[in-house]
Structure formats: C-alpha cells, structure tokens
Design a protein around this motif. Structure first.
Motif, PDB file in Angstrom:
ATOM      1  N   ALA A   1       0.830  -1.213   0.000  1.00  0.00           N
ATOM      2  CA  ALA A   1       0.000   0.000   0.000  1.00  0.00           C
ATOM      3  C   ALA A   1       0.860   1.257   0.000  1.00  0.00           C
ATOM      4  O   ALA A   1       0.517   2.248  -0.646  1.00  0.00           O
ATOM      5  CB  ALA A   1      -0.936  -0.016   1.204  1.00  0.00           C
ATOM      6  N   ALA A   2       1.990   1.218   0.717  1.00  0.00           N
ATOM      7  CA  ALA A   2       2.826   2.420   0.816  1.00  0.00           C
ATOM      8  C   ALA A   2       3.380   2.810  -0.552  1.00  0.00           C
ATOM      9  O   ALA A   2       3.377   3.982  -0.930  1.00  0.00           O
ATOM     10  CB  ALA A   2       3.959   2.175   1.801  1.00  0.00           C
ATOM     11  N   ASN A   3       3.844   1.824  -1.295  1.00  0.00           N
ATOM     12  CA  ASN A   3       4.434   2.127  -2.610  1.00  0.00           C
ATOM     13  C   ASN A   3       3.457   1.938  -3.762  1.00  0.00           C
ATOM     14  O   ASN A   3       3.818   2.099  -4.926  1.00  0.00           O
ATOM     15  CB  ASN A   3       5.671   1.251  -2.839  1.00  0.00           C
ATOM     16  CG  ASN A   3       6.745   1.567  -1.819  1.00  0.00           C
ATOM     17  OD1 ASN A   3       7.111   2.725  -1.651  1.00  0.00           O
ATOM     18  ND2 ASN A   3       7.215   0.548  -1.108  1.00  0.00           N
ATOM     19  N   ARG A   4       2.229   1.555  -3.430  1.00  0.00           N
ATOM     20  CA  ARG A   4       1.197   1.296  -4.441  1.00  0.00           C
ATOM     21  C   ARG A   4       1.753   0.423  -5.563  1.00  0.00           C
ATOM     22  O   ARG A   4       1.713   0.768  -6.745  1.00  0.00           O
ATOM     23  CB  ARG A   4       0.650   2.605  -5.012  1.00  0.00           C
ATOM     24  CG  ARG A   4       0.024   3.488  -3.938  1.00  0.00           C
ATOM     25  CD  ARG A   4      -1.244   4.159  -4.406  1.00  0.00           C
ATOM     26  NE  ARG A   4      -1.981   4.690  -3.278  1.00  0.00           N
ATOM     27  CZ  ARG A   4      -1.935   5.970  -2.888  1.00  0.00           C
ATOM     28  NH1 ARG A   4      -1.202   6.823  -3.538  1.00  0.00           N
ATOM     29  NH2 ARG A   4      -2.651   6.356  -1.860  1.00  0.00           N
ATOM     30  N   SER A   5       2.288  -0.745  -5.163  1.00  0.00           N
ATOM     31  CA  SER A   5       2.845  -1.664  -6.162  1.00  0.00           C
ATOM     32  C   SER A   5       2.803  -3.086  -5.611  1.00  0.00           C
ATOM     33  O   SER A   5       2.358  -3.310  -4.488  1.00  0.00           O
ATOM     34  CB  SER A   5       4.285  -1.260  -6.482  1.00  0.00           C
ATOM     35  OG  SER A   5       5.062  -1.385  -5.301  1.00  0.00           O
ATOM     36  N   LEU A   6       3.286  -4.021  -6.412  1.00  0.00           N
ATOM     37  CA  LEU A   6       3.288  -5.427  -6.008  1.00  0.00           C
ATOM     38  C   LEU A   6       4.314  -5.644  -4.897  1.00  0.00           C
ATOM     39  O   LEU A   6       5.470  -5.228  -5.012  1.00  0.00           O
ATOM     40  CB  LEU A   6       3.646  -6.296  -7.231  1.00  0.00           C
ATOM     41  CG  LEU A   6       3.787  -7.797  -6.964  1.00  0.00           C
ATOM     42  CD1 LEU A   6       2.433  -8.411  -6.646  1.00  0.00           C
ATOM     43  CD2 LEU A   6       4.412  -8.500  -8.161  1.00  0.00           C
TER      44      LEU A   6
ATOM     45  N   GLY B   1      -0.930  13.973  -2.808  1.00  0.00           N
ATOM     46  CA  GLY B   1      -0.617  12.548  -3.020  1.00  0.00           C
ATOM     47  C   GLY B   1      -0.120  12.332  -4.431  1.00  0.00           C
ATOM     48  O   GLY B   1      -0.249  13.207  -5.301  1.00  0.00           O
ATOM     49  N   THR B   2       0.452  11.143  -4.665  1.00  0.00           N
ATOM     50  CA  THR B   2       0.880  10.828  -6.033  1.00  0.00           C
ATOM     51  C   THR B   2      -0.255  10.032  -6.668  1.00  0.00           C
ATOM     52  O   THR B   2      -0.883   9.210  -6.011  1.00  0.00           O
ATOM     53  CB  THR B   2       2.143   9.960  -6.031  1.00  0.00           C
ATOM     54  OG1 THR B   2       1.840   8.746  -5.344  1.00  0.00           O
ATOM     55  CG2 THR B   2       3.306  10.657  -5.375  1.00  0.00           C
ATOM     56  N   TRP B   3      -0.505  10.280  -7.904  1.00  0.00           N
ATOM     57  CA  TRP B   3      -1.620   9.597  -8.579  1.00  0.00           C
ATOM     58  C   TRP B   3      -1.148   8.787  -9.782  1.00  0.00           C
ATOM     59  O   TRP B   3      -1.956   8.303 -10.578  1.00  0.00           O
ATOM     60  CB  TRP B   3      -2.708  10.611  -8.958  1.00  0.00           C
ATOM     61  CG  TRP B   3      -3.310  11.184  -7.701  1.00  0.00           C
ATOM     62  CD1 TRP B   3      -2.936  12.330  -7.064  1.00  0.00           C
ATOM     63  CD2 TRP B   3      -4.315  10.577  -6.879  1.00  0.00           C
ATOM     64  NE1 TRP B   3      -3.650  12.488  -5.901  1.00  0.00           N
ATOM     65  CE2 TRP B   3      -4.508  11.430  -5.760  1.00  0.00           C
ATOM     66  CE3 TRP B   3      -5.068   9.403  -6.973  1.00  0.00           C
ATOM     67  CZ2 TRP B   3      -5.425  11.126  -4.755  1.00  0.00           C
ATOM     68  CZ3 TRP B   3      -5.990   9.120  -5.972  1.00  0.00           C
ATOM     69  CH2 TRP B   3      -6.162   9.977  -4.881  1.00  0.00           C
TER      70      TRP B   3
ATOM     71  N   PHE C   1      -7.138   0.737  -7.947  1.00  0.00           N
ATOM     72  CA  PHE C   1      -7.139   0.645  -6.493  1.00  0.00           C
ATOM     73  C   PHE C   1      -6.645   1.993  -6.024  1.00  0.00           C
ATOM     74  O   PHE C   1      -5.458   2.261  -6.021  1.00  0.00           O
ATOM     75  CB  PHE C   1      -6.186  -0.481  -6.096  1.00  0.00           C
ATOM     76  CG  PHE C   1      -6.528  -1.145  -4.803  1.00  0.00           C
ATOM     77  CD1 PHE C   1      -7.808  -1.624  -4.562  1.00  0.00           C
ATOM     78  CD2 PHE C   1      -5.559  -1.329  -3.831  1.00  0.00           C
ATOM     79  CE1 PHE C   1      -8.116  -2.269  -3.371  1.00  0.00           C
ATOM     80  CE2 PHE C   1      -5.865  -1.974  -2.638  1.00  0.00           C
ATOM     81  CZ  PHE C   1      -7.133  -2.440  -2.413  1.00  0.00           C
ATOM     82  N   THR C   2      -7.597   2.876  -5.664  1.00  0.00           N
ATOM     83  CA  THR C   2      -7.257   4.289  -5.546  1.00  0.00           C
ATOM     84  C   THR C   2      -6.380   4.622  -4.355  1.00  0.00           C
ATOM     85  O   THR C   2      -5.671   5.621  -4.368  1.00  0.00           O
ATOM     86  CB  THR C   2      -8.547   5.130  -5.394  1.00  0.00           C
ATOM     87  OG1 THR C   2      -9.262   4.624  -4.260  1.00  0.00           O
ATOM     88  CG2 THR C   2      -9.394   5.054  -6.643  1.00  0.00           C
ATOM     89  N   GLY C   3      -6.474   3.817  -3.299  1.00  0.00           N
ATOM     90  CA  GLY C   3      -5.768   4.179  -2.077  1.00  0.00           C
ATOM     91  C   GLY C   3      -6.610   5.109  -1.201  1.00  0.00           C
ATOM     92  O   GLY C   3      -6.138   5.568  -0.162  1.00  0.00           O
ATOM     93  N   LEU C   4      -7.853   5.375  -1.595  1.00  0.00           N
ATOM     94  CA  LEU C   4      -8.731   6.205  -0.757  1.00  0.00           C
ATOM     95  C   LEU C   4      -9.065   5.443   0.529  1.00  0.00           C
ATOM     96  O   LEU C   4      -9.301   4.234   0.493  1.00  0.00           O
ATOM     97  CB  LEU C   4     -10.035   6.533  -1.503  1.00  0.00           C
ATOM     98  CG  LEU C   4      -9.912   7.482  -2.708  1.00  0.00           C
ATOM     99  CD1 LEU C   4     -11.261   7.613  -3.412  1.00  0.00           C
ATOM    100  CD2 LEU C   4      -9.414   8.861  -2.278  1.00  0.00           C
TER     101      LEU C   4
END
Ligand code: PMP
Length: 402
Positions: A156-161, A341-343, A355-358
């Motif tokens: 979740a922190a890096n929004r990646s696998l 935030g980064t999008w 998966f927006t991270g909201l």
C-alpha cells in the motif's frame, strides 16, 4: 411462528447493495464506480456488435434447438476457449493433454475446481492474494476448506506489487496447498507481476508443491492483446506443470448474465485428462447437471470463425483503449487540481479497476456528499468513468482527500 423464524437476514453483498443504493439515488450527477462491468462513453452497457452478429446467425439457424448440452458443455466452445487461452498449436493441446468443462461463469469454474480438488485430491488449504476478488474466500469456504490463507500482494505504501512478501508467504505455505493466482489484470489492484516475477512466483509454488488455480477473468483487458494477457498461463504450461484455469467470458465478451465460463484442465497425459474430466462431470451433474447454451454458443460462433474473431479482437481493443484513456484523463484532472498525493498509480495500473488508495473515510465522503458509489476498499471501475463525468469524479476525489 414460521419454520424460518430463526433465519436471520443475511449481510448485504457489497457490490449489489451499492448498485441498489445508486439506483435509488435521484441526484442527477450520481456515478456508480462499483460493479465491474464495461460502460460506453455514454455510461451505457455495451452489447458487442460481434455478439449481436453471432446472435442473429444463431436466431436464423433452424437446426439449433433447446436440447440439453452434454454435462461437460458444448464441445466447440470448450475447444475454442482452450485455444484462446493457450494459443494455436500449443504442444499440450496437440498432445491431447488439455480438457475444458463449460461452467456457469468464472465463478462456476472456481467452484468446480474447489470441489474437485477437495473431493479427489483431499485439498483443504487455499491461498488467496491480499486483497483479492471478494468471492474467492466464499467459494472455497462453501466447498468446505478448513483454511483460507492469504499471501501478501499489495504494497500500500508504494502502491505496487509486494513481491518479496508474496514469495515469503508462499514459501511458508504448508505442503500441497492450493493457490489462486490472477492470470492478468488483478482484481482489485490492477497490478500484475512482470514476466520475470512470474518465473520467481512459479518457482516457489513448485518448490512448495502448490496446486496452481489460475483465475482468468480479464483476458484482453490488461494489455488489449489477448496473447500477451495469457502469458502466465502459457508459461506455466510450457514448464510441464499440471494446473487448472478458471476462465470467464463475462467481461471480454460482455456476456455477464449468460454465465459463460470454462474450467481448463491441463494435465500431463491423455489418460489423466480423461480421468479428471469424467470425475468433474460427476461433480457437475450434482451441482447444475449441465450448463446453459446461449453464451457458449455465441463464444464458439465468434472464436471459430476467422472474420468474427478478428472483429471481436478489435472490439476488445476498443474496450481496453477506452479504459486507458479514462485513466489518463482522471490522472490529468487530479494533477491539474493539485490533489495531494501521487496519482501515478492510476495510469500505471491496468485492467478494469483502479485501487485508488482512498481511505474508508474518504470513500464515505465520495458516497455521502458526492453521490459517487465505490467499494469500501477504494476500488473503482475505470469503465464507469466517461468524458462527461471524469471531471466531476476528479473534483470529488480532490474534495475527499484534502
Ligand atoms: N474472478 C475474478 C477475479 C473476477 O473479477 C470475476 C468477476 N467479477 C470472476 C472471477 C467471476 O466471473 P463470472 O462473472 O464469470 O462468474
């Protein structure tokens, strides 16, 4: 008193409850980003023209009737589904080691796999990604598995696998577990392993003697290219591994309510193939007896006709490209609003979902204040965005984040 007096009202199924709330909402600019179904830029469901074409041919064909299909389904459909998955002339197909069983959607294929693996191979532990499509757990629970375990997938922190976490969890699995892997366009994260990462994942699964159940619900939606999206499955087959693939044509043919799925069974000999198929038939006989015709006949008509097949490929590409465009537009709007935030993940992720991270609080703000409906986990269906509503949605995200 009723015989059912002690039966309690069941908890709502989130994605259907969202649609019901959306339908009740009278606000003009409301948006339903929940259900995973394709929409046109007018926000409408799309019957693929190639599907209409096949349906017209079927309606005019007076040799067709409504007799029962075989328990394992329509042969021309099962063969075509396997060809689409493994590619023309794959050695395992040529060597007669692959079988298909027509199922009630991808869900039916997963349930049949769960039943077969439990009854015949005595499997009792299944691994699913964290997060995953909500129904994986329920299907295996219903089939009596005592343990539904998770492997890490999303960082979740890096929004990646989270490859490291994933490999670690798979390495620590008890012997002979079942593992569900999403073939492409992972639901809900929109994040797939690279080809090199797939090799590492399959190495560990092999080392731990895991049974691979590939869930293939979005072939064509990840890259727009049907062959590229089948990489993982073809790679596993090329290693001589025996495994299952739960295929769904709900999304790539837009046949959601026709329940058009296939369980592809890749074995190491024609003899094994026969044994597995006949046992699956006995299980099917007890679950739904035999499958429905319409969706399978549409898919078979299209995949077995070169002109229609080409037309279908173009239409899959139209869907994939429209999603990519919506990713770009949403990203640009958020950037121009200066939303904190980064999008980049919106454009980096692939397939139907983002998966927006909201956070839950932000999701609630989207729903309660802006009439935009999405899953609590923050997943949005990118196809529900249109050139007309993307600005409204971006503004709502901005308002929910700041
Ligand atoms: N697997 C995944 C990952 C899915 O997203 C879906 C559909 N939402 C399915 C399986 C089931 O597909 P079907 O509707 O064909 O049962």
């Amino acid at each position: 008193a009723s015989l059912f007096a002690d039966v309690e009202v069941a908890p709502a199924i989130e994605v259907f409850a969202l649609t019901a709330k959306y339908n009740e909402d009278t606000f003009a600019e409301k948006v339903n980003l929940g259900v995973g179904a394709y929409r046109t830029d007018d926000g409408k469901p799309w019957v693929l023209p190639v599907v209409r074409n096949a349906e017209s041919q079927m309606a005019a064909d007076l040799t067709l009737n409504h007799e029962y299909l075989p328990v394992a389904g329509l042969p021309a459909y099962r063969e075509a589904a396997i060809r689409l998955l493994l590619g023309d002339g794959h050695p395992v197909v040529v060597e007669n080691k692959v079988e298909g069983i027509q199922t009630l959607g991808g869900t039916g294929a997963l349930r049949l796999a769960a039943e077969f693996l439990k009854q015949m191979l005595k499997k009792d532990v299944v691994y699913v990604s964290n997060p995953t499509w909500g129904n994986h757990r329920g299907i295996f629970k219903a089939a009596g598995y005592s343990q539904i375990k998770e492997y890490r997938y999303w960082d979740a922190a890096n929004r990646s696998l989270d490859l490291k976490g994933m490999l670690e969890d798979l390495k620590n699995s008890p012997d002979n577990s079942v593992v569900i892997l999403h073939t492409c366009a992972h639901n809900p994260t929109g994040t797939d392993p690279t080809e090199d990462q797939w090799k590492q994942i399959i190495d560990v699964c092999q080392e731990r003697k895991m049974f691979l159940l590939m869930d293939c619900a979005y072939q064509g939606f990840a890259s727009g290219d049907l062959d590229k999206d089948a990489f993982a499955v073809r790679y596993i087959a090329s290693r001589g591994i025996e495994f299952f693939v739960a295929q769904s044509f709900s999304k790539n043919f837009g046949l959601y309510n026709e329940r058009t799925g296939n369980l592809s069974i890749i074995t190491n000999s024609p003899d094994v193939k026969l044994r597995v198929r006949t046992q699956c038939e006995l299980i099917v006989r007890k679950m739904w007896s035999n499958p429905s015709n319409h969706g399978a006949r549409v898919v078979a008509t299209v995949l077995n006709n070169p002109a229609l097949y080409d037309e279908w490929k173009q239409q899959v590409l139209i869907m994939a490209n429209r999603i990519k465009l919506m990713r770009q537009l949403l990203y640009e709007k958020l950037r121009s609003l200066g939303t904190p935030g980064t999008w980049e993940h919106v454009i980096k992720q692939i397939g139907m979902f983002s998966f927006t991270g909201l956070s839950l609080r932000q999701v609630e703000n989207m729903m309660n204040k802006h009439h935009i409906y999405l899953l609590k986990e923050g997943r949005i269906n990118m196809c529900a965005l249109t050139t007309k509503n993307v600005e409204y949605v971006a503004n709502a995200i901005h308002d929910s984040v700041i």
